[in-house]
Design a protein around this motif. Structure first.
Motif, PDB file in Angstrom:
ATOM      1  N   ASP A 117      10.666  -4.860   6.341  1.00  0.00           N
ATOM      2  CA  ASP A 117       9.860  -3.979   5.490  1.00  0.00           C
ATOM      3  C   ASP A 117      10.251  -2.523   5.685  1.00  0.00           C
ATOM      4  O   ASP A 117      10.228  -1.727   4.742  1.00  0.00           O
ATOM      5  N   ARG A 118      10.602  -2.162   6.922  1.00  0.00           N
ATOM      6  CA  ARG A 118      11.030  -0.787   7.185  1.00  0.00           C
ATOM      7  C   ARG A 118      12.307  -0.471   6.404  1.00  0.00           C
ATOM      8  O   ARG A 118      12.441   0.608   5.823  1.00  0.00           O
ATOM      9  N   ALA A 169       0.836  -1.205   0.000  1.00  0.00           N
ATOM     10  CA  ALA A 169       0.000   0.000   0.000  1.00  0.00           C
ATOM     11  C   ALA A 169       0.872   1.257   0.000  1.00  0.00           C
ATOM     12  O   ALA A 169       0.547   2.254  -0.668  1.00  0.00           O
ATOM     13  N   LEU A 170       1.977   1.198   0.727  1.00  0.00           N
ATOM     14  CA  LEU A 170       2.905   2.329   0.732  1.00  0.00           C
ATOM     15  C   LEU A 170       3.477   2.560  -0.664  1.00  0.00           C
ATOM     16  O   LEU A 170       3.545   3.699  -1.148  1.00  0.00           O
ATOM     17  N   ASP A 221       3.797   8.805   8.521  1.00  0.00           N
ATOM     18  CA  ASP A 221       3.817   7.470   9.144  1.00  0.00           C
ATOM     19  C   ASP A 221       4.575   6.453   8.290  1.00  0.00           C
ATOM     20  O   ASP A 221       4.099   5.336   8.049  1.00  0.00           O
ATOM     21  N   THR A 222       5.756   6.823   7.834  1.00  0.00           N
ATOM     22  CA  THR A 222       6.514   5.976   6.914  1.00  0.00           C
ATOM     23  C   THR A 222       6.808   4.595   7.488  1.00  0.00           C
ATOM     24  O   THR A 222       6.702   3.583   6.779  1.00  0.00           O
ATOM     25  N   ASP A 223       7.188   4.535   8.762  1.00  0.00           N
ATOM     26  CA  ASP A 223       7.582   3.252   9.346  1.00  0.00           C
ATOM     27  C   ASP A 223       6.514   2.635  10.232  1.00  0.00           C
ATOM     28  O   ASP A 223       6.778   1.679  10.955  1.00  0.00           O
ATOM     29  N   LEU A 224       5.277   3.131  10.157  1.00  0.00           N
ATOM     30  CA  LEU A 224       4.197   2.626  11.009  1.00  0.00           C
ATOM     31  C   LEU A 224       3.794   1.212  10.599  1.00  0.00           C
ATOM     32  O   LEU A 224       3.558   0.934   9.421  1.00  0.00           O
ATOM     33  N   VAL A 235       7.715  11.502   7.442  1.00  0.00           N
ATOM     34  CA  VAL A 235       7.452  11.459   8.885  1.00  0.00           C
ATOM     35  C   VAL A 235       7.710  10.044   9.383  1.00  0.00           C
ATOM     36  O   VAL A 235       7.302   9.061   8.750  1.00  0.00           O
ATOM     37  N   CYS A 236       8.384   9.920  10.518  1.00  0.00           N
ATOM     38  CA  CYS A 236       8.707   8.599  11.045  1.00  0.00           C
ATOM     39  C   CYS A 236       8.886   8.682  12.556  1.00  0.00           C
ATOM     40  O   CYS A 236       8.995   9.763  13.136  1.00  0.00           O
TER      41      CYS A 236
END
Length: 305
Positions: A199-200, A170-171, A190-193, A220-221
């Motif tokens: 995956d991060r 989705a990202l 919320d890049t690493d949410l 944002v992270c």
């Protein structure tokens, strides 16, 4: 060889004493940094510390109340519309969400049609339908390649619904949609949410590759990756600020200069008490007003909460 005017080229981003205030107080304040074209900028901090509002302010979607900023030479807040034209939003909850009922192909076609309708040159609209369709397909394919989204690897190919995508997929789709407009500045929240460590790492590698290709990236992270220009909105005491300033100077991008904000206003009542004991900058009442509710109110004022 003449440069292609449609090729993406990054936007320089400058902030100096930038601050945004909501009905209940300051959402963020005294933010300052410099990022050159093609930089990867990580806006780091806990939830509720003003990260999303800072992202929206730097992309011309929210109006700051103090300080100065420039994106691609366009001053903020005076030329917010111009900044919106050169920037594009990836995933930002409540602002640019994907529709879970639509398929991947539907999202891509919709974005490409909107891009052609509102941002295309008049001459391009006069081209034969077949030529326009080929240009649209080429733009979609380029965005998919840059985002690393492999349609054939999805459960139902391009007909896969967004609700069936994994978080990283989705990202990648959100990034592809943003890149269809060939922006000079790409912004993500919320890049690493909810991403696993593996995956991060993939997500940051993707954003690094986009920045290396020339597009400036604001992400944002909760924790900035190594090598990114780190801009923090986290609450801190005066003693913490001294230590963090040295760390940011080391972690800064080679093409960017990081000027950390020493007078950042704390975002929780508990941290405000600690900060007031170490340094008397603003009044206690003003510090206590800078809360997570302030960020929510600021978003609500724009109709994006």
């Amino acid at each position: 060889m003449e440069a292609n005017p449609e090729e993406p080229h990054g936007a320089a981003v400058v902030a100096d004493g930038l601050g945004l205030k909501g009905p209940r107080g300051w959402v963020f304040r005294e933010v300052g940094f410099r990022a050159g074209p093609g930089a990867l900028v990580a806006i780091e901090g806990p939830s509720g510390s003003g990260r999303t509002c800072l992202l929206l302010a730097l992309t011309g979607r929210m109006k700051p109340q103090e300080g100065h900023a420039e994106v691609a030479g366009h001053p903020l807040p005076r030329r917010m519309a111009a900044v919106r034209r050169v920037s594009s939003l990836g995933p930002v909850p409540g602002v640019s969400d994907l529709d879970p009922s639509l398929t991947v192909a539907e999202h891509l076609r919709e974005r490409a049609l909107l891009q052609r309708r509102y941002d295309g040159a008049v001459r391009a609209l006069l081209r034969p339908p077949g030529e326009r369709a080929a240009a649209t397909r080429a733009r979609i394919d380029a965005a998919l390649e840059a985002s690393g989204l492999d349609l054939e690897a999805l459960p139902k190919g391009e007909r896969t619904s967004v609700r069936d995508l994994e978080r990283l997929e989705a990202l990648r789709l959100s990034v592809a949609l943003a890149l269809i407009g060939r922006p000079r500045l790409l912004a993500l929240d919320d890049t690493d949410l909810k991403l696993s460590p593996a995956d991060r790492a993939e997500a940051w590698a993707l954003l690094r590759s986009i920045a290396d290709a020339g597009t400036t990236v604001l992400a944002v992270c909760s924790e900035a990756p190594e090598g990114a220009l780190r801009v923090t909105t986290a609450p801190r005491t005066a003693e913490d600020t001294v230590d963090t300033t040295a760390g940011d100077a080391t972690a800064g991008d080679a093409t960017a200069e990081d000027t950390t904000h020493e007078d950042t206003v704390d975002t929780t009542a508990e941290d405000t008490t600690d900060a007031s004991a170490d340094a008397d900058t603003d009044t206690d009442a003003e510090n206590e007003d800078t809360t997570e509710e302030g960020e929510a109110d600021a978003l609500a004022e724009t109709g994006r909460a």
